[in-house]
Design a protein around this motif. Sequence first.
Motif, PDB file in Angstrom:
ATOM      1  N   THR A  25      45.076 -63.895 -22.499  1.00 23.34           N
ATOM      2  CA  THR A  25      43.696 -63.427 -21.311  1.00 23.34           C
ATOM      3  C   THR A  25      42.870 -62.168 -21.000  1.00 23.34           C
ATOM      4  O   THR A  25      42.949 -62.250 -20.224  1.00 23.34           O
ATOM      5  N   THR A  27      45.088 -60.186 -19.060  1.00 21.75           N
ATOM      6  CA  THR A  27      45.896 -60.783 -17.219  1.00 21.75           C
ATOM      7  C   THR A  27      46.924 -59.913 -17.086  1.00 21.75           C
ATOM      8  O   THR A  27      48.072 -59.597 -17.285  1.00 21.75           O
ATOM      9  N   THR A  93      33.385 -58.058 -11.831  1.00 15.65           N
ATOM     10  CA  THR A  93      34.967 -57.540 -12.574  1.00 15.65           C
ATOM     11  C   THR A  93      35.129 -56.982 -12.831  1.00 15.65           C
ATOM     12  O   THR A  93      35.353 -56.067 -13.243  1.00 15.65           O
ATOM     13  N   TYR A 143      41.583 -68.864 -16.318  1.00 18.69           N
ATOM     14  CA  TYR A 143      41.027 -69.472 -16.634  1.00 18.69           C
ATOM     15  C   TYR A 143      39.307 -69.857 -16.552  1.00 18.69           C
ATOM     16  O   TYR A 143      38.989 -69.361 -16.292  1.00 18.69           O
ATOM     17  N   LEU A 146      38.084 -66.653 -15.718  1.00 19.79           N
ATOM     18  CA  LEU A 146      37.109 -66.182 -16.812  1.00 19.79           C
ATOM     19  C   LEU A 146      36.386 -66.726 -16.583  1.00 19.79           C
ATOM     20  O   LEU A 146      34.908 -66.014 -17.539  1.00 19.79           O
ATOM     21  N   GLN A 149      33.664 -65.349 -14.752  1.00 17.97           N
ATOM     22  CA  GLN A 149      33.384 -64.001 -15.783  1.00 17.97           C
ATOM     23  C   GLN A 149      32.409 -64.314 -16.915  1.00 17.97           C
ATOM     24  O   GLN A 149      32.552 -63.223 -17.574  1.00 17.97           O
ATOM     25  N   TYR A 151      34.337 -65.050 -19.648  1.00 15.00           N
ATOM     26  CA  TYR A 151      35.503 -65.227 -20.358  1.00 15.00           C
ATOM     27  C   TYR A 151      35.434 -63.950 -21.395  1.00 15.00           C
ATOM     28  O   TYR A 151      35.695 -63.405 -22.081  1.00 15.00           O
ATOM     29  N   LEU A 154      37.005 -61.683 -24.008  1.00 17.58           N
ATOM     30  CA  LEU A 154      37.296 -62.686 -25.226  1.00 17.58           C
ATOM     31  C   LEU A 154      37.253 -63.045 -26.045  1.00 17.58           C
ATOM     32  O   LEU A 154      35.803 -63.545 -26.216  1.00 17.58           O
TER      33      LEU A 154
END
Length: 169
Positions: A25, A27, A93, A143, A146, A149, A151, A154
């Motif tokens: 991810t 992260t 973000t 998740y 994400l 956001q 994703y 990704l």
Amino acid sequence: MLNVVLFEPEIPGNTGNIMRTCVATGTKLHLIKPLGFSLDEKYIKRSGVNYIEHCDYTVYENIEEFFSKNEGTYYFLTRYGHKPHTSFNYSNTNENIYFFFGKESTGIPPHILKPYLENCMRMPMTDKVRSLNLSNTVAIMIYEALRQQNYLDLLFDEPHKSKNFIEES
């Protein structure tokens, strides 16, 4: 940027799984000592498979060192939280967001949580268990952020085989 903070993790398999999730991810992982294992243990490597070398992580001697080096919005997952994890807005973000998770046996101590009560949350569950597995909880939390956001950065398609792999098989 999304960040996972593990306060004194005890189980190497959980941390290995979390490292893999962080790599998947994008992260950053923060580990606060004492750790209940060595980072070179085979259990870490088994759980994280061959992805650990790609994990962006930092180890801190204590929580004070972590706080002195990291600024942003702190969220704490705790069985003592009163709000569900989905009730917060993680969509910015440009914000450094930190999700704190406590050690498997006792969680995050109350003296750390107390100044951040408004940002303490709990994942809803039945009264049959006191908590979910740590690595599962981290994955659910990351998740959710994400998802909010969209994703960001990704991939939506599998990168190692053709986009049309099933149709071509």
